[in-house]
Design a protein around this motif. Structure first.
Motif, PDB file in Angstrom:
ATOM      1  N   LYS A 104       0.820  -1.220   0.000  1.00 24.43           N
ATOM      2  CA  LYS A 104       0.000   0.000   0.000  1.00 24.43           C
ATOM      3  C   LYS A 104       0.848   1.260   0.000  1.00 24.43           C
ATOM      4  O   LYS A 104       0.424   2.310  -0.479  1.00 24.43           O
ATOM      5  CB  LYS A 104      -0.923  -0.006   1.217  1.00 24.43           C
ATOM      6  CG  LYS A 104      -1.940   1.129   1.225  1.00 24.43           C
ATOM      7  CD  LYS A 104      -2.898   1.005   2.392  1.00 24.43           C
ATOM      8  CE  LYS A 104      -3.927   2.129   2.399  1.00 24.43           C
ATOM      9  NZ  LYS A 104      -4.866   2.028   3.534  1.00 24.43           N
ATOM     10  N   TYR A 105       2.083   1.160   0.510  1.00 25.56           N
ATOM     11  CA  TYR A 105       2.954   2.334   0.614  1.00 25.56           C
ATOM     12  C   TYR A 105       4.248   2.146  -0.189  1.00 25.56           C
ATOM     13  O   TYR A 105       5.233   2.801   0.071  1.00 25.56           O
ATOM     14  CB  TYR A 105       3.295   2.602   2.081  1.00 25.56           C
ATOM     15  CG  TYR A 105       2.072   2.742   2.954  1.00 25.56           C
ATOM     16  CD1 TYR A 105       1.305   3.898   2.929  1.00 25.56           C
ATOM     17  CD2 TYR A 105       1.663   1.693   3.779  1.00 25.56           C
ATOM     18  CE1 TYR A 105       0.176   4.012   3.706  1.00 25.56           C
ATOM     19  CE2 TYR A 105       0.527   1.799   4.563  1.00 25.56           C
ATOM     20  CZ  TYR A 105      -0.211   2.965   4.533  1.00 25.56           C
ATOM     21  OH  TYR A 105      -1.338   3.083   5.305  1.00 25.56           O
ATOM     22  N   ARG A 106       4.194   1.245  -1.158  1.00 28.52           N
ATOM     23  CA  ARG A 106       5.401   0.942  -1.925  1.00 28.52           C
ATOM     24  C   ARG A 106       5.939   2.171  -2.662  1.00 28.52           C
ATOM     25  O   ARG A 106       7.139   2.384  -2.760  1.00 28.52           O
ATOM     26  CB  ARG A 106       5.120  -0.186  -2.920  1.00 28.52           C
ATOM     27  CG  ARG A 106       6.355  -0.681  -3.660  1.00 28.52           C
ATOM     28  CD  ARG A 106       6.025  -1.848  -4.584  1.00 28.52           C
ATOM     29  NE  ARG A 106       5.021  -1.486  -5.572  1.00 28.52           N
ATOM     30  CZ  ARG A 106       3.786  -1.995  -5.606  1.00 28.52           C
ATOM     31  NH1 ARG A 106       3.410  -2.871  -4.699  1.00 28.52           N
ATOM     32  NH2 ARG A 106       2.927  -1.607  -6.536  1.00 28.52           N
ATOM     33  N   GLY A 107       5.042   2.990  -3.190  1.00 26.77           N
ATOM     34  CA  GLY A 107       5.488   4.173  -3.916  1.00 26.77           C
ATOM     35  C   GLY A 107       6.298   5.103  -3.044  1.00 26.77           C
ATOM     36  O   GLY A 107       7.357   5.590  -3.451  1.00 26.77           O
ATOM     37  N   ALA A 108       5.821   5.363  -1.832  1.00 30.15           N
ATOM     38  CA  ALA A 108       6.531   6.275  -0.926  1.00 30.15           C
ATOM     39  C   ALA A 108       7.897   5.717  -0.549  1.00 30.15           C
ATOM     40  O   ALA A 108       8.904   6.428  -0.583  1.00 30.15           O
ATOM     41  CB  ALA A 108       5.696   6.513   0.329  1.00 30.15           C
ATOM     42  N   PHE A 109       7.949   4.431  -0.198  1.00 28.71           N
ATOM     43  CA  PHE A 109       9.223   3.833   0.201  1.00 28.71           C
ATOM     44  C   PHE A 109      10.198   3.779  -0.972  1.00 28.71           C
ATOM     45  O   PHE A 109      11.384   4.070  -0.823  1.00 28.71           O
ATOM     46  CB  PHE A 109       8.996   2.434   0.770  1.00 28.71           C
ATOM     47  CG  PHE A 109       8.530   2.431   2.190  1.00 28.71           C
ATOM     48  CD1 PHE A 109       9.427   2.503   3.243  1.00 28.71           C
ATOM     49  CD2 PHE A 109       7.177   2.365   2.493  1.00 28.71           C
ATOM     50  CE1 PHE A 109       8.996   2.515   4.558  1.00 28.71           C
ATOM     51  CE2 PHE A 109       6.734   2.367   3.802  1.00 28.71           C
ATOM     52  CZ  PHE A 109       7.651   2.448   4.846  1.00 28.71           C
ATOM     53  N   SER A 110       9.719   3.396  -2.143  1.00 28.73           N
ATOM     54  CA  SER A 110      10.601   3.300  -3.307  1.00 28.73           C
ATOM     55  C   SER A 110      11.101   4.664  -3.748  1.00 28.73           C
ATOM     56  O   SER A 110      12.233   4.799  -4.229  1.00 28.73           O
ATOM     57  CB  SER A 110       9.870   2.597  -4.463  1.00 28.73           C
ATOM     58  OG  SER A 110       9.567   1.264  -4.130  1.00 28.73           O
ATOM     59  N   ASN A 111      10.268   5.693  -3.589  1.00 26.04           N
ATOM     60  CA  ASN A 111      10.686   7.035  -3.971  1.00 26.04           C
ATOM     61  C   ASN A 111      11.784   7.586  -3.060  1.00 26.04           C
ATOM     62  O   ASN A 111      12.403   8.606  -3.372  1.00 26.04           O
ATOM     63  CB  ASN A 111       9.497   7.991  -3.976  1.00 26.04           C
ATOM     64  CG  ASN A 111       8.715   7.909  -5.270  1.00 26.04           C
ATOM     65  OD1 ASN A 111       9.000   7.085  -6.129  1.00 26.04           O
ATOM     66  ND2 ASN A 111       7.721   8.768  -5.419  1.00 26.04           N
ATOM     67  N   CYS A 112      12.015   6.908  -1.929  1.00 27.86           N
ATOM     68  CA  CYS A 112      13.132   7.309  -1.070  1.00 27.86           C
ATOM     69  C   CYS A 112      14.467   7.169  -1.802  1.00 27.86           C
ATOM     70  O   CYS A 112      15.437   7.853  -1.465  1.00 27.86           O
ATOM     71  CB  CYS A 112      13.148   6.479   0.207  1.00 27.86           C
ATOM     72  SG  CYS A 112      11.849   6.935   1.377  1.00 27.86           S
ATOM     73  N   PHE A 113      14.522   6.304  -2.799  1.00 31.51           N
ATOM     74  CA  PHE A 113      15.749   6.180  -3.594  1.00 31.51           C
ATOM     75  C   PHE A 113      16.039   7.486  -4.322  1.00 31.51           C
ATOM     76  O   PHE A 113      17.150   8.020  -4.258  1.00 31.51           O
ATOM     77  CB  PHE A 113      15.619   5.029  -4.595  1.00 31.51           C
ATOM     78  CG  PHE A 113      16.823   4.860  -5.472  1.00 31.51           C
ATOM     79  CD1 PHE A 113      17.996   4.311  -4.974  1.00 31.51           C
ATOM     80  CD2 PHE A 113      16.798   5.251  -6.808  1.00 31.51           C
ATOM     81  CE1 PHE A 113      19.120   4.153  -5.788  1.00 31.51           C
ATOM     82  CE2 PHE A 113      17.894   5.100  -7.628  1.00 31.51           C
ATOM     83  CZ  PHE A 113      19.072   4.544  -7.106  1.00 31.51           C
ATOM     84  N   GLN A 114      15.030   8.016  -5.018  1.00 28.17           N
ATOM     85  CA  GLN A 114      15.230   9.274  -5.732  1.00 28.17           C
ATOM     86  C   GLN A 114      15.412  10.431  -4.761  1.00 28.17           C
ATOM     87  O   GLN A 114      16.164  11.371  -5.047  1.00 28.17           O
ATOM     88  CB  GLN A 114      14.050   9.559  -6.660  1.00 28.17           C
ATOM     89  CG  GLN A 114      14.181  10.843  -7.466  1.00 28.17           C
ATOM     90  CD  GLN A 114      15.360  10.834  -8.415  1.00 28.17           C
ATOM     91  OE1 GLN A 114      15.766   9.789  -8.891  1.00 28.17           O
ATOM     92  NE2 GLN A 114      15.928  12.006  -8.696  1.00 28.17           N
ATOM     93  N   LEU A 115      14.745  10.380  -3.600  1.00 26.21           N
ATOM     94  CA  LEU A 115      14.959  11.406  -2.585  1.00 26.21           C
ATOM     95  C   LEU A 115      16.413  11.406  -2.142  1.00 26.21           C
ATOM     96  O   LEU A 115      17.028  12.470  -1.964  1.00 26.21           O
ATOM     97  CB  LEU A 115      14.046  11.164  -1.384  1.00 26.21           C
ATOM     98  CG  LEU A 115      14.178  12.143  -0.210  1.00 26.21           C
ATOM     99  CD1 LEU A 115      13.858  13.570  -0.658  1.00 26.21           C
ATOM    100  CD2 LEU A 115      13.271  11.724   0.942  1.00 26.21           C
ATOM    101  N   SER A 116      16.978  10.226  -1.987  1.00 17.89           N
ATOM    102  CA  SER A 116      18.384  10.109  -1.617  1.00 17.89           C
ATOM    103  C   SER A 116      19.289  10.628  -2.731  1.00 17.89           C
ATOM    104  O   SER A 116      20.305  11.269  -2.467  1.00 17.89           O
ATOM    105  CB  SER A 116      18.707   8.644  -1.303  1.00 17.89           C
ATOM    106  OG  SER A 116      20.028   8.494  -0.868  1.00 17.89           O
ATOM    107  N   VAL A 117      18.911  10.351  -3.986  1.00 20.44           N
ATOM    108  CA  VAL A 117      19.670  10.892  -5.123  1.00 20.44           C
ATOM    109  C   VAL A 117      19.661  12.418  -5.078  1.00 20.44           C
ATOM    110  O   VAL A 117      20.700  13.078  -5.239  1.00 20.44           O
ATOM    111  CB  VAL A 117      19.082  10.394  -6.464  1.00 20.44           C
ATOM    112  CG1 VAL A 117      19.744  11.105  -7.645  1.00 20.44           C
ATOM    113  CG2 VAL A 117      19.268   8.886  -6.601  1.00 20.44           C
ATOM    114  N   SER A 118      18.480  12.991  -4.856  1.00 26.36           N
ATOM    115  CA  SER A 118      18.358  14.456  -4.794  1.00 26.36           C
ATOM    116  C   SER A 118      19.160  15.035  -3.643  1.00 26.36           C
ATOM    117  O   SER A 118      19.796  16.092  -3.777  1.00 26.36           O
ATOM    118  CB  SER A 118      16.886  14.851  -4.647  1.00 26.36           C
ATOM    119  OG  SER A 118      16.123  14.387  -5.737  1.00 26.36           O
ATOM    120  N   LEU A 119      19.141  14.350  -2.499  1.00 29.91           N
ATOM    121  CA  LEU A 119      19.932  14.804  -1.361  1.00 29.91           C
ATOM    122  C   LEU A 119      21.417  14.764  -1.689  1.00 29.91           C
ATOM    123  O   LEU A 119      22.167  15.683  -1.344  1.00 29.91           O
ATOM    124  CB  LEU A 119      19.636  13.928  -0.140  1.00 29.91           C
ATOM    125  CG  LEU A 119      20.436  14.234   1.130  1.00 29.91           C
ATOM    126  CD1 LEU A 119      20.152  15.647   1.611  1.00 29.91           C
ATOM    127  CD2 LEU A 119      20.109  13.219   2.226  1.00 29.91           C
TER     128      LEU A 119
END
Length: 521
Positions: free
Chosen positions: A169-184
């Motif tokens: 149900k929350y796969r999108g949010a958790f997976s998007n942490c990868f791109q968030l880490s890239v942006s950071l």
């Protein structure tokens, strides 16, 4: 345990079975540590663009480029940084990543997601050390190659790890942490470049390159304490009890039989597949194969890596000085990180298709405005006035923000969640390879394209943004909230893909049933 909105087993509103569980501290910590691997990719992307605009770096390794940069009357604004050797420094990483991704596919399937992440972190660490210590361009490029191997393994395994360990149900949010880490990573790199440029003695670029070892070390050490994914445990062994215990810990629930059963069935099917790269070419998997090629291709022709790699160079072209151009890159990096955070919060509420569409429209408009201002106001020689320079900076921020909201995180999320287990690692390998291939092409050709197309380069990328937005709207089904092991249903219900999937799905199911019967005999 951290309480979150629960999800229970049973039939959902769209016919999908959902599983028991909630968001737990264990899954949160596991996903955050794994996503840090994206920081090494982001840090390198940001750092390479900054150091290639530093005068001390150019003087040491690329003196011809430095000489053209200082020339203000005979060399076009758009051609001052045109050097195949300079672009080779940036793009060599992606050639190595392209090759490494294919080795990483079989490695990830046979040994698991976690060992692949460890290999990526160790290789990146060595490459960062070599880059900081480089005394000639050959050592510099060798370091970039090792960085590429590290990124190839990390980008292959981390999106899979995140999509498999996260609650559906929350796969999108958790997976998007990868791109968030890239942006950071990009933001931190831009901040470091802004600081190291001021170091007297001309060795600030060594600090910038060498500090890439820090996120690599964090990722490598952090992965030692992470669990393998339940999918990988089942795929690589027959230890169903271990997978069940891990699922219970991840989901914070005792009854995980529904999810475990789906994982075991998917694993049995995957073991009947001896050649996943051959299997992925079959008609039954045509939709996933098309998306695994089209999405990373479109992600690169948005032109985002032009901004990420060469933002300081672009800002110098429009008249900003060295320090100001690096500060402007910090601003765009911060915008990208903030909008990616927004994406993490809303992706499982709005869905993938809405965010693709909104991001595409904003990117298209900003590209057209940037190209128009540069064509009319900049010209081949001289500088743009300060007012228009700030307008350009604002529009670049709009563009980066729209990408951070949509194609940045979703370009990794969607391919990682659409493949069935039997071809998941192979599919991710195709995605990573295509991404690296076109990242290399764009990185290697951009400065030459900028020299020849001039401001038209932004219309070029803007045209691709329009095409890819229409493509996603027409051909990508919504995957929000669909469990990984039931993802095949979205293709069988899609207006276009169902014509080629439904018959082959039944044929494939019969083949698997016969194969399992033969094994039982």
């Amino acid at each position: 345990m951290a309480g979150g909105a629960g999800f229970v087993s049973g039939e959902g509103g769209h016919g999908y079975s959902y599983y028991n569980g909630r968001i737990t501290w264990f899954v949160l910590c596991s996903c955050v540590i794994a996503a840090i691997g994206g920081a090494i990719f982001g840090y390198d992307t940001g750092i390479s663009g900054g150091v290639t605009s530093m005068e001390s770096f150019l003087k040491k390794f690329f003196p011809d480029v430095y000489a053209k940069m200082e020339e203000t009357t005979e060399v076009s604004n758009y051609c001052r940084f045109d050097s195949q050797l300079l672009t080779a420094f940036t793009s060599s990483l992606y050639v190595a990543g392209l090759v490494a991704s294919f080795f990483a596919s079989s490695f990830t399937s046979n040994f698991g997601r976690k060992p692949s992440i460890l290999v990526g972190g160790a290789s990146f660490f060595i490459g960062a050390v070599l880059g900081a210590a480089a005394f000639n361009v050959y050592i510099l490029v060798l370091g970039r190659v090792l960085l590429g191997v590290g990124v190839g393994f990390a980008n292959q395994s981390i999106p899979l790890y995140l999509s498999e360990i996260a609650p559906p149900k929350y796969r999108g949010a958790f997976s998007n942490c990868f791109q968030l880490s890239v942006s950071l990573g990009i933001l931190v790199a831009n901040l470091i470049n802004f600081g190291t440029e001021k170091i007297k003695g001309g060795w600030g670029w060594r600090v910038s390159l060498g500090m890439a070892a820090i996120p690599a070390l964090i990722m490598t050490l952090g992965e030692v304490f992470l669990p393998e994914t339940p999918n990988s445990i089942i795929q690589c062994s027959d230890d169903y009890e271990k997978a069940k215990q891990l699922l219970q810990k991840l989901r914070g629930a005792d009854d995980v039989e529904a999810e475990l059963g789906d994982l075991i069935k998917a694993s049995d099917f995957s073991r009947s597949i001896k050649h996943p790269f051959k299997k992925i070419m079959q008609r039954e998997y045509r939709p996933q194969l098309v998306m695994s090629i089209a999405i990373p291709f479109f992600q690169q022709v948005t032109g985002i890596n032009v901004i990420a790699f060469y933002a300081p160079i672009l800002f110098r072209i429009i008249g900003l000085k060295e320090s100001s151009s690096l500060l402007s890159a910090v601003v765009t990096g911060a915008v990208g990180m903030l909008t990616t955070m927004v994406s993490v919060l809303v992706v499982d509420k709005l869905g993938r298709r809405v965010m693709f569409a909104v991001g595409g429209i904003l990117m298209f408009v900003s590209q057209i405005v940037i190209g128009t201002i540069m064509a009319i106001k900049l010209g081949d020689y001289g500088e743009i006035n300060r007012g228009y320079a700030f307008v350009l900076l604002f529009m670049i921020c709009v563009y980066v923000g729209a990408y951070g909201l949509s194609w940045g995180p979703l370009g990794w999320l969607v391919p990682s969640e659409i493949f069935p287990l039997e071809i998941r690692s192979a599919g991710q390998s195709v995605t990573v390879a295509v991404s690296f291939l076109f990242t290399f092409v764009i990185a290697q050709t951009f400065l030459a394209m900028l020299c020849h197309f001039k401001a038209g380069i932004f219309f070029f990328f803007g045209g691709w943004v329009a095409v890819m937005t229409l493509f996603v709207y027409a051909l990508l089904p919504e995957t929000k909230g669909v469990p990984l092991e039931q993802m095949d249903r979205v293709w069988r219900s899609h207006w276009f893909w169902r014509r080629m999937v439904i018959k082959d799905h039944q044929k494939g199911a019969n083949e698997v049933e016969n194969s399992l019967l033969r094994q039982s005999w």
